[in-house]
Design a protein around this motif. Structure first.
Motif, PDB file in Angstrom:
ATOM      1  N   LYS A  29       0.830  -1.199   0.000  1.00  0.00           N
ATOM      2  CA  LYS A  29       0.000   0.000   0.000  1.00  0.00           C
ATOM      3  C   LYS A  29       0.870   1.258   0.000  1.00  0.00           C
ATOM      4  O   LYS A  29       2.003   1.246   0.487  1.00  0.00           O
ATOM      5  CB  LYS A  29      -0.910   0.021   1.236  1.00  0.00           C
ATOM      6  CG  LYS A  29      -1.785  -1.210   1.386  1.00  0.00           C
ATOM      7  CD  LYS A  29      -2.746  -1.366   0.222  1.00  0.00           C
ATOM      8  CE  LYS A  29      -3.662  -2.570   0.423  1.00  0.00           C
ATOM      9  NZ  LYS A  29      -4.577  -2.767  -0.732  1.00  0.00           N
ATOM     10  N   PRO A  30       0.333   2.378  -0.527  1.00  0.00           N
ATOM     11  CA  PRO A  30       1.102   3.624  -0.501  1.00  0.00           C
ATOM     12  C   PRO A  30       1.204   4.189   0.900  1.00  0.00           C
ATOM     13  O   PRO A  30       0.227   4.162   1.660  1.00  0.00           O
ATOM     14  CB  PRO A  30       0.311   4.557  -1.427  1.00  0.00           C
ATOM     15  CG  PRO A  30      -1.084   4.016  -1.422  1.00  0.00           C
ATOM     16  CD  PRO A  30      -0.950   2.535  -1.262  1.00  0.00           C
ATOM     17  N   ASN A  31       2.386   4.675   1.249  1.00  0.00           N
ATOM     18  CA  ASN A  31       2.559   5.408   2.496  1.00  0.00           C
ATOM     19  C   ASN A  31       2.110   6.857   2.282  1.00  0.00           C
ATOM     20  O   ASN A  31       2.050   7.338   1.157  1.00  0.00           O
ATOM     21  CB  ASN A  31       4.027   5.388   2.931  1.00  0.00           C
ATOM     22  CG  ASN A  31       4.534   3.989   3.200  1.00  0.00           C
ATOM     23  OD1 ASN A  31       3.906   3.225   3.914  1.00  0.00           O
ATOM     24  ND2 ASN A  31       5.668   3.627   2.607  1.00  0.00           N
ATOM     25  N   ASP A  32       1.808   7.559   3.373  1.00  0.00           N
ATOM     26  CA  ASP A  32       1.451   8.964   3.243  1.00  0.00           C
ATOM     27  C   ASP A  32       2.657   9.725   2.703  1.00  0.00           C
ATOM     28  O   ASP A  32       3.768   9.567   3.218  1.00  0.00           O
ATOM     29  CB  ASP A  32       1.026   9.532   4.597  1.00  0.00           C
ATOM     30  CG  ASP A  32       0.241  10.828   4.456  1.00  0.00           C
ATOM     31  OD1 ASP A  32      -0.598  10.893   3.545  1.00  0.00           O
ATOM     32  OD2 ASP A  32       0.462  11.749   5.255  1.00  0.00           O
ATOM     33  N   PRO A  33       2.487  10.524   1.646  1.00  0.00           N
ATOM     34  CA  PRO A  33       3.631  11.223   1.037  1.00  0.00           C
ATOM     35  C   PRO A  33       4.378  12.080   2.047  1.00  0.00           C
ATOM     36  O   PRO A  33       3.786  12.659   2.964  1.00  0.00           O
ATOM     37  CB  PRO A  33       2.971  12.095  -0.044  1.00  0.00           C
ATOM     38  CG  PRO A  33       1.692  11.411  -0.356  1.00  0.00           C
ATOM     39  CD  PRO A  33       1.238  10.809   0.940  1.00  0.00           C
ATOM     40  N   PHE A  34       5.717  12.171   1.848  1.00  0.00           N
ATOM     41  CA  PHE A  34       6.551  12.850   2.823  1.00  0.00           C
ATOM     42  C   PHE A  34       7.038  14.210   2.340  1.00  0.00           C
ATOM     43  O   PHE A  34       7.735  14.913   3.071  1.00  0.00           O
ATOM     44  CB  PHE A  34       7.773  11.975   3.165  1.00  0.00           C
ATOM     45  CG  PHE A  34       8.497  11.429   1.962  1.00  0.00           C
ATOM     46  CD1 PHE A  34       9.368  12.210   1.229  1.00  0.00           C
ATOM     47  CD2 PHE A  34       8.293  10.109   1.567  1.00  0.00           C
ATOM     48  CE1 PHE A  34      10.034  11.690   0.126  1.00  0.00           C
ATOM     49  CE2 PHE A  34       8.957   9.581   0.467  1.00  0.00           C
ATOM     50  CZ  PHE A  34       9.838  10.378  -0.248  1.00  0.00           C
ATOM     51  N   SER A  35       6.690  14.610   1.133  1.00  0.00           N
ATOM     52  CA  SER A  35       7.223  15.856   0.591  1.00  0.00           C
ATOM     53  C   SER A  35       6.290  17.028   0.878  1.00  0.00           C
ATOM     54  O   SER A  35       5.156  16.866   1.344  1.00  0.00           O
ATOM     55  CB  SER A  35       7.416  15.726  -0.919  1.00  0.00           C
ATOM     56  OG  SER A  35       6.156  15.634  -1.571  1.00  0.00           O
TER      57      SER A  35
END
Length: 232
Positions: free
Chosen positions: A139-145
């Motif tokens: 699953k995708p992780n919450d974006p960090f940028s």
């Protein structure tokens, strides 16, 4: 060419690039190359040759282009497959890896109250453009940028239809302004709703259709609440 992460043991991954040519995948993998017992496989397209700390951080990094008017649109997409198999019960020499879209697609349809779109119409979409997919869960992780403005591609010139590939993320990241529209020399912001189809996030593998109408005196009529659909 696809990239493949093979879980050698829990939390330890090996990355290889598989190339299909003349109906054959190379390098040819043996059952022993996969390991014993339960093994998690993560496959993705297009393949990357610059894999470095992904195999130790247990996440596949991905980014979307901030300019998707040309090749940036296709480069932002990601096909992803996650599957856990038991090599002890594996029969035959074939493993099926079903792929789906890992990103979220936003379709924006813009109309005008007077029926004519202005010649200076331009659109930008806010998104967190750097993120990753978990090699544990797929699953995708919450974006960090940080949030950046993405220029979507126009489906056809002067049609008012735009498309952008976005990283799955929480909608509350964009409550101060999600879509920016410039028309007739005026700039308007459309704030992201609290939820789309009952979800508080832009979900992986889905697309949202957003219908907006430009008001004659300026501003945006958001129309009905957008609904997500499977991204074909």
């Amino acid at each position: 060419r696809i990239g493949l992460y093979i879980e050698q043991q829990i939390g330890t991954y090996r990355h290889i690039v598989l190339t299909r040519q003349n109906g054959t995948w190379t390098p040819r993998l043996r059952k022993s190359d996969l390991g014993e017992g339960l093994v998690t496989l993560n496959a993705y397209y297009p393949a990357r040759d610059d894999i470095q700390d992904e195999v130790t951080d247990n996440r596949h990094k991905h980014s979307v282009s901030t300019d998707q008017q040309a090749e940036g649109y296709e480069a932002s997409d990601l096909l992803w497959s996650n599957r856990t198999i038991n090599t002890a019960t594996l029969i035959g020499n074939r493993i099926e890896l079903p792929f789906s879209h890992g990103m979220h697609r936003l379709k924006i349809n813009i109309a005008s109250e007077n029926g004519t779109l202005p010649t200076d119409l331009s659109v930008k979409v806010s998104n967190r453009t750097e993120g990753s997919f978990s090699l544990y869960t797929g699953k995708p992780n919450d974006p960090f940028s940080n949030q950046e403005w993405v220029i979507p591609r126009a489906v056809t010139e002067n049609s008012g239809q735009f498309e952008a590939i976005l990283f799955p993320s929480k909608l509350n990241n964009y409550t101060n302004g999600w879509v920016e529209i410039t028309a007739n020399g005026k700039t308007s912001l459309y704030k992201a709703p609290a939820g789309i189809g009952g979800s508080a996030s832009l979900e992986s593998g889905k697309e949202t259709i957003l219908n907006l109408r430009l008001k004659t005196g300026g501003g945006i009529d958001p129309g009905p609440e957008p609904e997500p659909e499977p991204d074909e």
